[in-house]
Design a protein around this motif. Structure first.
Motif, PDB file in Angstrom:
ATOM      1  N   LYS A  17     -19.299   3.036 -59.032  1.00  0.00           N
ATOM      2  CA  LYS A  17     -20.119   3.194 -57.832  1.00  0.00           C
ATOM      3  C   LYS A  17     -20.869   1.909 -57.498  1.00  0.00           C
ATOM      4  O   LYS A  17     -21.046   1.575 -56.327  1.00  0.00           O
ATOM      5  CB  LYS A  17     -21.094   4.353 -58.015  1.00  0.00           C
ATOM      6  N   GLU A  18     -21.285   1.186 -58.514  1.00  0.00           N
ATOM      7  CA  GLU A  18     -21.981  -0.082 -58.286  1.00  0.00           C
ATOM      8  C   GLU A  18     -21.058  -1.081 -57.586  1.00  0.00           C
ATOM      9  O   GLU A  18     -21.461  -1.757 -56.633  1.00  0.00           O
ATOM     10  CB  GLU A  18     -22.454  -0.646 -59.621  1.00  0.00           C
ATOM     11  N   TYR A  19     -19.814  -1.170 -58.041  1.00  0.00           N
ATOM     12  CA  TYR A  19     -18.838  -2.083 -57.434  1.00  0.00           C
ATOM     13  C   TYR A  19     -18.566  -1.695 -55.981  1.00  0.00           C
ATOM     14  O   TYR A  19     -18.589  -2.549 -55.089  1.00  0.00           O
ATOM     15  CB  TYR A  19     -17.536  -2.059 -58.244  1.00  0.00           C
ATOM     16  N   ILE A  20     -18.311  -0.412 -55.735  1.00  0.00           N
ATOM     17  CA  ILE A  20     -18.008   0.037 -54.372  1.00  0.00           C
ATOM     18  C   ILE A  20     -19.215  -0.145 -53.455  1.00  0.00           C
ATOM     19  O   ILE A  20     -19.088  -0.602 -52.320  1.00  0.00           O
ATOM     20  CB  ILE A  20     -17.522   1.502 -54.379  1.00  0.00           C
ATOM     21  N   ASP A  21     -20.403   0.180 -53.955  1.00  0.00           N
ATOM     22  CA  ASP A  21     -21.615   0.028 -53.157  1.00  0.00           C
ATOM     23  C   ASP A  21     -21.819  -1.429 -52.749  1.00  0.00           C
ATOM     24  O   ASP A  21     -22.148  -1.729 -51.595  1.00  0.00           O
ATOM     25  CB  ASP A  21     -22.818   0.538 -53.945  1.00  0.00           C
ATOM     26  N   LYS A  22     -21.607  -2.341 -53.686  1.00  0.00           N
ATOM     27  CA  LYS A  22     -21.757  -3.774 -53.398  1.00  0.00           C
ATOM     28  C   LYS A  22     -20.767  -4.224 -52.319  1.00  0.00           C
ATOM     29  O   LYS A  22     -21.118  -4.999 -51.430  1.00  0.00           O
ATOM     30  CB  LYS A  22     -21.552  -4.570 -54.683  1.00  0.00           C
ATOM     31  N   GLN A  23     -19.543  -3.734 -52.383  1.00  0.00           N
ATOM     32  CA  GLN A  23     -18.524  -4.115 -51.404  1.00  0.00           C
ATOM     33  C   GLN A  23     -18.802  -3.533 -50.021  1.00  0.00           C
ATOM     34  O   GLN A  23     -18.597  -4.197 -49.005  1.00  0.00           O
ATOM     35  CB  GLN A  23     -17.140  -3.645 -51.872  1.00  0.00           C
ATOM     36  N   LEU A  24     -19.274  -2.287 -49.972  1.00  0.00           N
ATOM     37  CA  LEU A  24     -19.419  -1.606 -48.685  1.00  0.00           C
ATOM     38  C   LEU A  24     -20.716  -1.926 -47.959  1.00  0.00           C
ATOM     39  O   LEU A  24     -20.794  -1.787 -46.749  1.00  0.00           O
ATOM     40  CB  LEU A  24     -19.281  -0.098 -48.880  1.00  0.00           C
ATOM     41  N   ARG A  25     -21.728  -2.358 -48.659  1.00  0.00           N
ATOM     42  CA  ARG A  25     -22.992  -2.723 -47.994  1.00  0.00           C
ATOM     43  C   ARG A  25     -22.794  -3.923 -47.072  1.00  0.00           C
ATOM     44  O   ARG A  25     -23.574  -4.127 -46.155  1.00  0.00           O
ATOM     45  CB  ARG A  25     -24.067  -3.016 -49.015  1.00  0.00           C
ATOM     46  N   GLN A  26     -21.763  -4.697 -47.303  1.00  0.00           N
ATOM     47  CA  GLN A  26     -21.478  -5.860 -46.461  1.00  0.00           C
ATOM     48  C   GLN A  26     -20.988  -5.457 -45.073  1.00  0.00           C
ATOM     49  O   GLN A  26     -20.971  -6.274 -44.150  1.00  0.00           O
ATOM     50  CB  GLN A  26     -20.440  -6.750 -47.131  1.00  0.00           C
ATOM     51  N   LEU A  27     -20.568  -4.199 -44.905  1.00  0.00           N
ATOM     52  CA  LEU A  27     -20.044  -3.741 -43.619  1.00  0.00           C
ATOM     53  C   LEU A  27     -21.141  -3.355 -42.635  1.00  0.00           C
ATOM     54  O   LEU A  27     -20.859  -3.093 -41.465  1.00  0.00           O
ATOM     55  CB  LEU A  27     -19.119  -2.537 -43.835  1.00  0.00           C
ATOM     56  N   GLU A  28     -22.387  -3.302 -43.083  1.00  0.00           N
ATOM     57  CA  GLU A  28     -23.512  -2.894 -42.237  1.00  0.00           C
ATOM     58  C   GLU A  28     -23.577  -3.747 -40.963  1.00  0.00           C
ATOM     59  O   GLU A  28     -23.524  -4.975 -41.009  1.00  0.00           O
ATOM     60  CB  GLU A  28     -24.816  -3.028 -43.026  1.00  0.00           C
ATOM     61  N   CYS A  29     -23.655  -3.088 -39.827  1.00  0.00           N
ATOM     62  CA  CYS A  29     -23.817  -3.699 -38.498  1.00  0.00           C
ATOM     63  C   CYS A  29     -22.643  -4.589 -38.085  1.00  0.00           C
ATOM     64  O   CYS A  29     -22.815  -5.505 -37.277  1.00  0.00           O
ATOM     65  CB  CYS A  29     -25.121  -4.477 -38.401  1.00  0.00           C
ATOM     66  N   MET A  30     -21.468  -4.341 -38.610  1.00  0.00           N
ATOM     67  CA  MET A  30     -20.278  -5.080 -38.174  1.00  0.00           C
ATOM     68  C   MET A  30     -19.571  -4.284 -37.088  1.00  0.00           C
ATOM     69  O   MET A  30     -19.794  -3.085 -36.935  1.00  0.00           O
ATOM     70  CB  MET A  30     -19.333  -5.321 -39.350  1.00  0.00           C
ATOM     71  N   ASN A  31     -18.727  -4.951 -36.342  1.00  0.00           N
ATOM     72  CA  ASN A  31     -17.914  -4.305 -35.310  1.00  0.00           C
ATOM     73  C   ASN A  31     -16.477  -4.205 -35.794  1.00  0.00           C
ATOM     74  O   ASN A  31     -15.977  -5.110 -36.459  1.00  0.00           O
ATOM     75  CB  ASN A  31     -17.956  -5.098 -34.006  1.00  0.00           C
ATOM     76  N   VAL A  32     -15.841  -3.109 -35.431  1.00  0.00           N
ATOM     77  CA  VAL A  32     -14.434  -2.913 -35.761  1.00  0.00           C
ATOM     78  C   VAL A  32     -13.740  -2.395 -34.503  1.00  0.00           C
ATOM     79  O   VAL A  32     -14.319  -1.606 -33.748  1.00  0.00           O
ATOM     80  CB  VAL A  32     -14.266  -1.951 -36.960  1.00  0.00           C
ATOM     81  N   ALA A  33     -12.521  -2.877 -34.263  1.00  0.00           N
ATOM     82  CA  ALA A  33     -11.805  -2.495 -33.046  1.00  0.00           C
ATOM     83  C   ALA A  33     -11.230  -1.085 -33.136  1.00  0.00           C
ATOM     84  O   ALA A  33     -11.189  -0.366 -32.141  1.00  0.00           O
ATOM     85  CB  ALA A  33     -10.690  -3.496 -32.758  1.00  0.00           C
TER      86      ALA A  33
END
Length: 112
Positions: A17-33
């Motif tokens: 969970k620590e690994y996944i949380d670290k990876q996914l927090r980077q997606l905050e406020c990004m745009n995706v098509a």
């Protein structure tokens, strides 16, 4: 275009969970098509993490339509949840201010 916003997260309790949380927090406020692009990205991250941490209970990712038409909810098991908000318009800046006409005559003051 969709805006990604973290709407819910739980504390991490193991290395998976620590690994996944670290990876996914980077997606905050990004745009995706396309929401499917995000779904595939989540699946890759979760699969890679599950393989690297075989002793932990494996997690699953998901992507579902939200209650608001056109929006989506995505996440990984009980760890983190995202909302994907569809852009509903374009921002057009305020028009340039028009110059005020110069006052003619004497300026009023409180002091003589």
């Amino acid at each position: 275009m969709f805006l990604i916003k973290i709407t819910n997260s739980h504390p991490v309790t193991n290395r998976l969970k620590e690994y996944i949380d670290k990876q996914l927090r980077q997606l905050e406020c990004m745009n995706v098509a396309d929401p499917e692009t995000l779904r595939k990205h989540l699946e890759r991250i979760v699969h890679r993490a599950n393989v690297c941490h075989p002793r932990c209970h494996p997690l699953k990712s998901y992507l579902n339509p939200a209650y608001t038409k056109g929006d989506y909810t995505a996440g990984v098991s009980e760890l983190i949840q995202f909302s994907l908000y569809a852009h509903r318009g374009t921002f057009e800046g305020t028009p340039a201010p028009t110059p005020m006409p110069a006052e003619q005559g004497r300026q009023a003051t409180l002091f003589s």
